[in-house]
Design a protein around this motif. Structure first.
Motif, mmCIF file in Angstrom:
data_model
loop_
_atom_site.group_PDB
_atom_site.id
_atom_site.type_symbol
_atom_site.label_atom_id
_atom_site.label_comp_id
_atom_site.label_asym_id
_atom_site.label_seq_id
_atom_site.Cartn_x
_atom_site.Cartn_y
_atom_site.Cartn_z
ATOM 1 N N GLY A 13 0.813 -1.217 0.000
ATOM 2 C CA GLY A 13 0.000 0.000 0.000
ATOM 3 C C GLY A 13 0.844 1.262 0.000
ATOM 4 O O GLY A 13 0.486 2.261 -0.630
ATOM 5 N N GLU A 14 1.953 1.223 0.695
ATOM 6 C CA GLU A 14 2.850 2.384 0.715
ATOM 7 C C GLU A 14 3.524 2.564 -0.645
ATOM 8 O O GLU A 14 3.695 3.693 -1.114
ATOM 9 C CB GLU A 14 3.894 2.225 1.814
ATOM 10 N N ASN A 17 0.960 4.092 -2.882
ATOM 11 C CA ASN A 17 0.835 5.513 -2.584
ATOM 12 C C ASN A 17 2.000 6.307 -3.171
ATOM 13 O O ASN A 17 1.812 7.406 -3.701
ATOM 14 C CB ASN A 17 0.735 5.734 -1.075
ATOM 15 N N THR A 18 3.194 5.753 -3.097
ATOM 16 C CA THR A 18 4.365 6.423 -3.646
ATOM 17 C C THR A 18 4.260 6.552 -5.161
ATOM 18 O O THR A 18 4.561 7.612 -5.722
ATOM 19 C CB THR A 18 5.656 5.660 -3.260
ATOM 20 N N THR A 20 1.509 6.575 -6.863
ATOM 21 C CA THR A 20 0.378 7.457 -7.143
ATOM 22 C C THR A 20 0.713 8.925 -6.904
ATOM 23 O O THR A 20 0.452 9.774 -7.758
ATOM 24 C CB THR A 20 -0.834 7.063 -6.271
ATOM 25 N N ASN A 21 1.299 9.228 -5.756
ATOM 26 C CA ASN A 21 1.485 10.615 -5.330
ATOM 27 C C ASN A 21 2.917 11.122 -5.391
ATOM 28 O O ASN A 21 3.151 12.307 -5.194
ATOM 29 C CB ASN A 21 0.950 10.787 -3.905
ATOM 30 N N LYS A 23 7.163 10.785 -4.164
ATOM 31 C CA LYS A 23 7.836 10.864 -2.870
ATOM 32 C C LYS A 23 9.266 11.335 -3.118
ATOM 33 O O LYS A 23 9.935 10.828 -4.029
ATOM 34 C CB LYS A 23 7.841 9.491 -2.193
ATOM 35 N N ARG A 28 4.862 12.069 -9.329
ATOM 36 C CA ARG A 28 3.626 11.312 -9.202
ATOM 37 C C ARG A 28 3.261 10.670 -10.538
ATOM 38 O O ARG A 28 3.484 11.236 -11.594
ATOM 39 C CB ARG A 28 2.507 12.205 -8.697
ATOM 40 N N GLY A 30 0.114 8.847 -10.649
ATOM 41 C CA GLY A 30 -1.298 8.507 -10.517
ATOM 42 C C GLY A 30 -2.142 8.925 -11.701
ATOM 43 O O GLY A 30 -3.127 8.280 -12.032
ATOM 44 N N ARG A 38 -0.584 0.142 -11.760
ATOM 45 C CA ARG A 38 0.215 0.387 -10.550
ATOM 46 C C ARG A 38 0.360 -0.879 -9.730
ATOM 47 O O ARG A 38 1.438 -1.205 -9.244
ATOM 48 C CB ARG A 38 -0.412 1.512 -9.726
#
Length: 69
Positions: A13-14, A17-18, A20-21, A23, A28, A30, A38
């Motif tokens: 999940g992390e 998120n990385t 998608t958004n 880091k 990103r 996403g 993804r």
């Protein structure tokens, strides 16, 4: 490197998120990759990690002779 200790331990999940958004210096993605893509990237990452971290103990006993060891 995809086999860094922190990436090996990072929950999927992390990673999602990385991707998608973004880091740190990673942008990103996403808006560029579908949700399915993804998750497919994460699955492929895990396969690559497993391939680099595997040991003979991961190979079924009846298949070890095929390795030529």
């Amino acid at each position: 490197s995809y086999i860094r200790a922190d990436l090996l331990k990072m929950p999927e999940g992390e990673i999602f998120n990385t991707i998608t958004n973004g880091k740190n210096t990673m942008g990103r993605y996403g808006d560029k990759l579908t949700v399915e893509d993804r998750w497919a990237i994460i699955a492929y990452l895990r396969v690559l990690q497993r391939a680099q971290q595997g040991t003979l103990a991961d190979v079924p006993t009846d298949k070890r002779s095929e390795l030529g060891l």
